[in-house]
Design a protein around this motif. Sequence first.
Motif, PDB file in Angstrom:
ATOM      1  N   VAL A  20      -1.545  -8.023  -9.907  1.00 54.82           N
ATOM      2  CA  VAL A  20      -1.176  -7.305  -8.693  1.00 54.82           C
ATOM      3  C   VAL A  20      -1.880  -5.961  -8.761  1.00 54.82           C
ATOM      4  O   VAL A  20      -1.789  -5.259  -9.765  1.00 54.82           O
ATOM      5  CB  VAL A  20       0.355  -7.110  -8.606  1.00 54.82           C
ATOM      6  CG1 VAL A  20       0.711  -6.290  -7.378  1.00 54.82           C
ATOM      7  CG2 VAL A  20       1.056  -8.442  -8.595  1.00 54.82           C
ATOM      8  N   ARG A  21      -2.594  -5.641  -7.711  1.00 50.04           N
ATOM      9  CA  ARG A  21      -3.326  -4.386  -7.697  1.00 50.04           C
ATOM     10  C   ARG A  21      -2.880  -3.538  -6.524  1.00 50.04           C
ATOM     11  O   ARG A  21      -2.612  -4.043  -5.449  1.00 50.04           O
ATOM     12  CB  ARG A  21      -4.830  -4.647  -7.554  1.00 50.04           C
ATOM     13  CG  ARG A  21      -5.407  -5.385  -8.696  1.00 50.04           C
ATOM     14  CD  ARG A  21      -6.884  -5.651  -8.554  1.00 50.04           C
ATOM     15  NE  ARG A  21      -7.514  -4.972  -7.440  1.00 50.04           N
ATOM     16  CZ  ARG A  21      -8.775  -5.115  -7.111  1.00 50.04           C
ATOM     17  NH1 ARG A  21      -9.553  -5.902  -7.802  1.00 50.04           N
ATOM     18  NH2 ARG A  21      -9.279  -4.481  -6.080  1.00 50.04           N
TER      19      ARG A  21
ATOM     20  N   ILE B  89      -4.268  -0.889  -4.071  1.00 45.86           N
ATOM     21  CA  ILE B  89      -5.501  -0.280  -3.582  1.00 45.86           C
ATOM     22  C   ILE B  89      -5.113   0.743  -2.527  1.00 45.86           C
ATOM     23  O   ILE B  89      -4.688   0.375  -1.430  1.00 45.86           O
ATOM     24  CB  ILE B  89      -6.453  -1.341  -2.979  1.00 45.86           C
ATOM     25  CG1 ILE B  89      -6.769  -2.398  -4.044  1.00 45.86           C
ATOM     26  CG2 ILE B  89      -7.714  -0.676  -2.442  1.00 45.86           C
ATOM     27  CD1 ILE B  89      -7.521  -3.589  -3.510  1.00 45.86           C
ATOM     28  N   PRO B  90      -5.216   2.042  -2.858  1.00 40.03           N
ATOM     29  CA  PRO B  90      -4.826   3.074  -1.899  1.00 40.03           C
ATOM     30  C   PRO B  90      -5.582   2.897  -0.570  1.00 40.03           C
ATOM     31  O   PRO B  90      -6.789   2.703  -0.560  1.00 40.03           O
ATOM     32  CB  PRO B  90      -5.229   4.381  -2.579  1.00 40.03           C
ATOM     33  CG  PRO B  90      -5.266   4.049  -4.038  1.00 40.03           C
ATOM     34  CD  PRO B  90      -5.715   2.608  -4.096  1.00 40.03           C
ATOM     35  N   GLY B  91      -4.839   2.901   0.502  1.00 40.21           N
ATOM     36  CA  GLY B  91      -5.439   2.746   1.821  1.00 40.21           C
ATOM     37  C   GLY B  91      -5.869   1.320   2.104  1.00 40.21           C
ATOM     38  O   GLY B  91      -6.504   1.052   3.114  1.00 40.21           O
ATOM     39  N   GLY B  92      -5.532   0.396   1.222  1.00 41.25           N
ATOM     40  CA  GLY B  92      -5.985  -0.973   1.374  1.00 41.25           C
ATOM     41  C   GLY B  92      -5.042  -1.849   2.155  1.00 41.25           C
ATOM     42  O   GLY B  92      -5.158  -3.061   2.129  1.00 41.25           O
ATOM     43  N   ASP B  93      -4.123  -1.246   2.893  1.00 37.89           N
ATOM     44  CA  ASP B  93      -3.155  -2.044   3.628  1.00 37.89           C
ATOM     45  C   ASP B  93      -3.623  -2.380   5.049  1.00 37.89           C
ATOM     46  O   ASP B  93      -2.905  -2.964   5.823  1.00 37.89           O
ATOM     47  CB  ASP B  93      -1.808  -1.350   3.691  1.00 37.89           C
ATOM     48  CG  ASP B  93      -1.877   0.024   4.329  1.00 37.89           C
ATOM     49  OD1 ASP B  93      -2.986   0.533   4.505  1.00 37.89           O
ATOM     50  OD2 ASP B  93      -0.814   0.571   4.646  1.00 37.89           O
ATOM     51  N   HIS B  94      -4.825  -2.032   5.392  1.00 30.81           N
ATOM     52  CA  HIS B  94      -5.354  -2.336   6.718  1.00 30.81           C
ATOM     53  C   HIS B  94      -6.014  -3.724   6.707  1.00 30.81           C
ATOM     54  O   HIS B  94      -6.309  -4.275   5.654  1.00 30.81           O
ATOM     55  CB  HIS B  94      -6.366  -1.280   7.145  1.00 30.81           C
ATOM     56  CG  HIS B  94      -7.550  -1.193   6.240  1.00 30.81           C
ATOM     57  ND1 HIS B  94      -7.501  -0.539   5.036  1.00 30.81           N
ATOM     58  CD2 HIS B  94      -8.792  -1.702   6.336  1.00 30.81           C
ATOM     59  CE1 HIS B  94      -8.690  -0.638   4.435  1.00 30.81           C
ATOM     60  NE2 HIS B  94      -9.476  -1.347   5.197  1.00 30.81           N
ATOM     61  N   ILE B  95      -6.205  -4.270   7.865  1.00 26.49           N
ATOM     62  CA  ILE B  95      -6.815  -5.604   7.992  1.00 26.49           C
ATOM     63  C   ILE B  95      -8.245  -5.428   8.458  1.00 26.49           C
ATOM     64  O   ILE B  95      -8.517  -4.788   9.487  1.00 26.49           O
ATOM     65  CB  ILE B  95      -6.034  -6.477   9.008  1.00 26.49           C
ATOM     66  CG1 ILE B  95      -4.592  -6.656   8.509  1.00 26.49           C
ATOM     67  CG2 ILE B  95      -6.723  -7.801   9.218  1.00 26.49           C
ATOM     68  CD1 ILE B  95      -3.699  -7.341   9.503  1.00 26.49           C
ATOM     69  N   GLU B  96      -9.155  -6.037   7.731  1.00 24.43           N
ATOM     70  CA  GLU B  96     -10.572  -5.980   8.102  1.00 24.43           C
ATOM     71  C   GLU B  96     -10.934  -7.259   8.815  1.00 24.43           C
ATOM     72  O   GLU B  96     -10.574  -8.343   8.409  1.00 24.43           O
ATOM     73  CB  GLU B  96     -11.438  -5.803   6.866  1.00 24.43           C
ATOM     74  CG  GLU B  96     -11.239  -4.483   6.172  1.00 24.43           C
ATOM     75  CD  GLU B  96     -12.159  -4.325   4.982  1.00 24.43           C
ATOM     76  OE1 GLU B  96     -13.207  -4.973   4.936  1.00 24.43           O
ATOM     77  OE2 GLU B  96     -11.798  -3.537   4.091  1.00 24.43           O
ATOM     78  N   ASN B  97     -11.676  -7.141   9.919  1.00 22.27           N
ATOM     79  CA  ASN B  97     -12.127  -8.322  10.665  1.00 22.27           C
ATOM     80  C   ASN B  97     -13.597  -8.528  10.470  1.00 22.27           C
ATOM     81  O   ASN B  97     -14.399  -7.749  10.401  1.00 22.27           O
ATOM     82  CB  ASN B  97     -11.816  -8.201  12.165  1.00 22.27           C
ATOM     83  CG  ASN B  97     -10.306  -8.266  12.383  1.00 22.27           C
ATOM     84  OD1 ASN B  97      -9.633  -9.020  11.707  1.00 22.27           O
ATOM     85  ND2 ASN B  97      -9.824  -7.499  13.337  1.00 22.27           N
TER      86      ASN B  97
END
Length: 61
Positions: free
Chosen positions: A50-51, A53-61
């Motif tokens: 489990v990592r 990732i700061p700011g990694g909660d957004h969804i990339e398309n």
Amino acid sequence: MSLSIQQLLENRGITAKSEHLELLQTRWESMQSLRSNLEGIAIDDADIAVRNIPGGDHIEN
């Protein structure tokens, strides 16, 4: 014979409140149950991480 979570904590010098011990015991048994399912499985198949990732909660398309 397996140790209870209370015994494991006491062996490490940790004292848990009595009201927390039941919850801790339930969680400990759940983790042990999950761990027992890994017997005989190749370690590469059981490697989970489990990592954060700061700011990694957004969804990339």
